[in-house]
Design a protein around this motif. Sequence first.
Motif, PDB file in Angstrom:
ATOM      1  N   SER A 124       0.843  -1.203   0.000  1.00  0.00           N
ATOM      2  CA  SER A 124       0.000   0.000   0.000  1.00  0.00           C
ATOM      3  C   SER A 124       0.874   1.247   0.000  1.00  0.00           C
ATOM      4  O   SER A 124       1.968   1.270   0.578  1.00  0.00           O
ATOM      5  CB  SER A 124      -0.922   0.011   1.221  1.00  0.00           C
ATOM      6  OG  SER A 124      -0.185   0.361   2.372  1.00  0.00           O
ATOM      7  N   GLU A 159       0.479   3.948   1.566  1.00  0.00           N
ATOM      8  CA  GLU A 159       0.693   4.490   2.910  1.00  0.00           C
ATOM      9  C   GLU A 159       1.958   3.903   3.545  1.00  0.00           C
ATOM     10  O   GLU A 159       2.740   4.617   4.171  1.00  0.00           O
ATOM     11  CB  GLU A 159      -0.498   4.179   3.828  1.00  0.00           C
ATOM     12  CG  GLU A 159      -1.738   5.006   3.568  1.00  0.00           C
ATOM     13  CD  GLU A 159      -2.593   4.483   2.419  1.00  0.00           C
ATOM     14  OE1 GLU A 159      -2.154   3.538   1.707  1.00  0.00           O
ATOM     15  OE2 GLU A 159      -3.696   5.028   2.213  1.00  0.00           O
ATOM     16  N   ARG A 160       2.143   2.608   3.385  1.00  0.00           N
ATOM     17  CA  ARG A 160       3.301   1.960   4.025  1.00  0.00           C
ATOM     18  C   ARG A 160       4.597   2.346   3.309  1.00  0.00           C
ATOM     19  O   ARG A 160       5.632   2.538   3.950  1.00  0.00           O
ATOM     20  CB  ARG A 160       3.118   0.440   4.037  1.00  0.00           C
ATOM     21  CG  ARG A 160       1.853   0.039   4.815  1.00  0.00           C
ATOM     22  CD  ARG A 160       1.686  -1.449   4.887  1.00  0.00           C
ATOM     23  NE  ARG A 160       2.564  -2.017   5.902  1.00  0.00           N
ATOM     24  CZ  ARG A 160       2.803  -3.320   6.017  1.00  0.00           C
ATOM     25  NH1 ARG A 160       2.254  -4.175   5.184  1.00  0.00           N
ATOM     26  NH2 ARG A 160       3.585  -3.761   6.958  1.00  0.00           N
ATOM     27  N   THR A 196       5.101   5.189   1.749  1.00  0.00           N
ATOM     28  CA  THR A 196       5.362   6.587   2.093  1.00  0.00           C
ATOM     29  C   THR A 196       5.882   6.727   3.530  1.00  0.00           C
ATOM     30  O   THR A 196       6.721   7.580   3.812  1.00  0.00           O
ATOM     31  CB  THR A 196       4.085   7.423   1.870  1.00  0.00           C
ATOM     32  OG1 THR A 196       3.776   7.381   0.471  1.00  0.00           O
ATOM     33  CG2 THR A 196       4.259   8.859   2.293  1.00  0.00           C
ATOM     34  N   ASP A 197       5.390   5.866   4.399  1.00  0.00           N
ATOM     35  CA  ASP A 197       5.878   5.856   5.773  1.00  0.00           C
ATOM     36  C   ASP A 197       7.396   5.625   5.808  1.00  0.00           C
ATOM     37  O   ASP A 197       8.133   6.320   6.510  1.00  0.00           O
ATOM     38  CB  ASP A 197       5.173   4.693   6.474  1.00  0.00           C
ATOM     39  CG  ASP A 197       4.920   4.987   7.908  1.00  0.00           C
ATOM     40  OD1 ASP A 197       4.633   6.150   8.208  1.00  0.00           O
ATOM     41  OD2 ASP A 197       5.032   4.042   8.723  1.00  0.00           O
ATOM     42  N   LYS A 213      -0.216   9.816  -0.871  1.00  0.00           N
ATOM     43  CA  LYS A 213      -0.990   9.754   0.377  1.00  0.00           C
ATOM     44  C   LYS A 213      -0.320  10.569   1.492  1.00  0.00           C
ATOM     45  O   LYS A 213      -0.293  10.174   2.650  1.00  0.00           O
ATOM     46  CB  LYS A 213      -1.184   8.294   0.845  1.00  0.00           C
ATOM     47  CG  LYS A 213      -1.905   7.406  -0.163  1.00  0.00           C
ATOM     48  CD  LYS A 213      -3.409   7.649  -0.109  1.00  0.00           C
ATOM     49  CE  LYS A 213      -4.216   6.620  -0.862  1.00  0.00           C
ATOM     50  NZ  LYS A 213      -4.149   6.761  -2.325  1.00  0.00           N
TER      51      LYS A 213
END
Length: 469
Positions: A201, A203-204, A206-207, A319
């Motif tokens: 994903s 989000e992960r 980008t984290d 995101k």
Amino acid sequence: MNQNGLTHPIFQLVSEASKSLGFKTYIVGGYVRDLHLNRKSKDVDFVTVGSGIELAQAVQKRLKNSSLSIFKNFGTAQIKTADWEFEFVGARKESYDRKSRKPKVEDGTFEDDIHRRDFTINTLAISIQKDDFGSLIDTFNGLSDLKNKIIRTPLDPVVTFKDDPLRMMRAIRFASQLDFKIESSTKEALKSEAKSLSIISQERITDELNKIILSPKPSIGFKHLFDAKLLHEFFPEMVKLQGVEIREGKGHKDNFYHTLQVLDQICERTEDLWVRWAAILHDIAKPPTKRFVKGEGWTFHGHEDKGSRMVKPIFARLKLPLGAPMAKVRKLVQLHLRPIALTKENITDSAIRRLIFDAGEHLDDLLILCKSDITTKNKLKEQRFQKNLRNVEHNIALVEERDRIRNWQPPIKGDEIMNLFDIKPGREIGIVKTALKDAILDGIIPNNYNDALKFVIEQGKKLGLQIHE
Ligand code: ATP
Ligand code: MG
């Protein structure tokens, strides 16, 4: 390893609670790694051969001023104190089946649990049984990789990355955070498995990307991302910055490596993630605005405007938050050439006031970006550019001290103008307000109520408005 570093009373408490439940418990992962690197960490992961939730409950009963959260679905529990976080989980075994993205997770032995970990430096564990409290368990020579500063997967790297492609981002994140080298077969596997990042994903991803950006020298991470073609998977605009074109014997700088240098330089001046993002994006529109003008050379006309318009769609896709952080990055990209323009001679106070007004609360960050945007290899030139920018900064301070433009509010507001002329909201109000703002920023009238009132009355007259007595 002896008991050094295990000074928090919780380690003894966990040891006792674990014994009373008949479990064996170990400290694992990041805390053990960071202990050996003398990095201060306040997140501790415990693995117990038994129930992590039961163990956490037993520990919390013995620990004052702490709170317990239980995540039944994951079989984990967390205890928080004022500044520590302790995670408890039962040892597990993971098996991957190519048909599904999610591993099959089942209870396992301590060894199973160590074998599912991502890098040798993260496989280190400390036993906290009463009879061997504090002894290090180093199954995959993690300690030696720590000493030699090496990121290496404990098992076959290709399989490791296929099983969970996020580990590729983690490998690069650790290399960047710790300034470690990535071992060669692990590096090869990053290249061969890069495409599989698509199942992770955004989000992960980008984290991890943000952790790279927050590391002391993010260019380390970005170079790996680029070389393995991982960057190509989620950030093609940045990939396009790379490369030099030559025409009529004229080249331009490689904007990818320029951007990385600006990013590293900005990291010495700020910890702010969003200002660091502004460094990444400041020249993002150079490829789409690039032109070769015959007899002159390369131009990137309008790249600051186009770049600022690219910020929102990039943030949305990655995101990243679209509120204040995005607005700040967009503004910094938009204005990144303006302070340089003020280093020319014969700059008017009004140009300075305009910049103070336009940058508003982001003025200091804008100057940080500009200072970091100097990447010439010529030392003398660099000193001259930095000195020019310091002059701009000084002039800004002088003008600001006198005129108070920052966070500027008009001395006369719209409703007062309406009352003054007894008119309803409409076109005139806007015209008078804009004229007032321009007059003050351009230094035609001073920034105070009485002069503003006189000015507004004159402007109203020009529009045929009468003062309401
Ligand atoms: P930090 O907390 O500084 O990000 P960390 O190593 O503690 O670093 P966490 O994400 O907190 O990282 O994970 C804790 C431990 O769990 C790691 O040290 C590693 O052993 C293991 N781990 C985490 N994510 C993975 C993964 N995707 N694959 C395999 N092991 C993992
Ligand atoms: Mg951690």
